[in-house]
Design a protein around this motif. Structure first.
Motif, short mmCIF file in Angstrom:
data_model
loop_
_atom_site.label_atom_id
_atom_site.label_comp_id
_atom_site.label_asym_id
_atom_site.label_seq_id
_atom_site.Cartn_x
_atom_site.Cartn_y
_atom_site.Cartn_z
N LYS A 163 0.84 -1.21 0.00
CA LYS A 163 0.00 0.00 0.00
C LYS A 163 0.87 1.26 0.00
N ILE A 164 1.91 1.25 0.84
CA ILE A 164 2.74 2.45 1.00
C ILE A 164 3.50 2.77 -0.28
N LEU A 165 3.97 1.73 -0.96
CA LEU A 165 4.77 1.95 -2.18
C LEU A 165 3.95 2.53 -3.33
N LYS A 166 2.63 2.43 -3.26
CA LYS A 166 1.80 3.07 -4.27
C LYS A 166 1.88 4.59 -4.13
N GLU A 167 2.08 5.05 -2.89
CA GLU A 167 2.19 6.48 -2.62
C GLU A 167 3.64 6.96 -2.70
N PHE A 168 4.57 6.08 -2.23
CA PHE A 168 5.99 6.44 -2.20
C PHE A 168 6.82 5.33 -2.84
N PRO A 169 6.75 5.20 -4.17
CA PRO A 169 7.37 4.04 -4.85
C PRO A 169 8.89 3.97 -4.75
#
Length: 215
Positions: free
Chosen positions: A124-130
């Protein structure tokens, strides 16, 4: 403007000026005053008092989730991951775009062996901060913990290419290799150790400890 001047003075080790500024400040909420006082005490080196003030602020009904993040950050720096986890989770759940809260939450989860949760949340986080290094390293570490060695090695090789001077990545790769071949792991520990000295001016104890086991 107030906060910039407040922080600038504290960074210069001027504690009298910020205290006068805070004492003269009107129209702020109780949790805000407690939080600013905790910042002053933390900068003074009074971490116990700073922690107490943040905990008082968190008892206020209108307190912002960022105070949970601040307290979690302090506890993590002290190695108190189990205590930090609930505060980090509150901050993370309240604002998924708060990168620092996300990093702290993952840090706590990894330290407590909750690797499967780390894998769920990093997706989930990598969708915002790849491209965030901390989040990517957390995912690689969790893959290794979950014994998904092929995926972990692929991920770590990409990270070494992307961040060649990051000692933590070399250490995790050495840990992964060390699970099956100690002699293959030792050169990577040497590399990680040299990078830690180069970047921080001192050897990383985590790298030294893991390497010592293989030696």
């Amino acid at each position: 403007k107030f906060l910039k001047e407040f922080d600038d003075l504290l960074n210069k080790k001027d504690f009298i000026g910020p205290q006068k500024m805070l004492d003269s400040l009107r129209g702020i909420k109780k949790w805000q005053r407690l939080n600013l006082q905790s910042v002053i005490e933390f900068k003074r080196g009074r971490e116990d008092l700073s922690e107490d003030l943040m905990r008082q602020a968190l008892r206020e009904p209108d307190v912002k989730p960022s105070i949970n993040r601040n307290l979690a950050g302090m506890l993590v720096k002290q190695g108190r991951m189990r205590e930090a986890l609930p505060f980090a989770k509150v901050a993370y759940d309240a604002d998924k775009k708060d990168l620092k809260a996300s990093q702290l939450y993952l840090n706590c989860l990894l330290d407590l062996g909750k690797a499967e949760t780390v894998l769920e949340e990093t997706e989930k986080i990598l969708k915002e901060f790849p491209d965030d290094k901390v989040v990517l390293v957390s995912r690689a570490s969790a893959l290794r913990t979950c014994m998904d060695n092929d995926a972990a090695e692929t991920e770590l090789n990409k990270l070494i290419e992307k961040f060649p001077d990051e000692p933590v990545i070399h250490r995790i790769k050495a840990d992964l290799l060390g699970d099956s071949d100690t002699k293959e792991a030792l050169p990577l520990y040497e590399k990680a150790l040299a990078l830690s000295v180069e970047k921080k001016g001192a050897a990383d104890p985590a790298i030294q400890w893991n390497m010592s086991l293989h030696l």
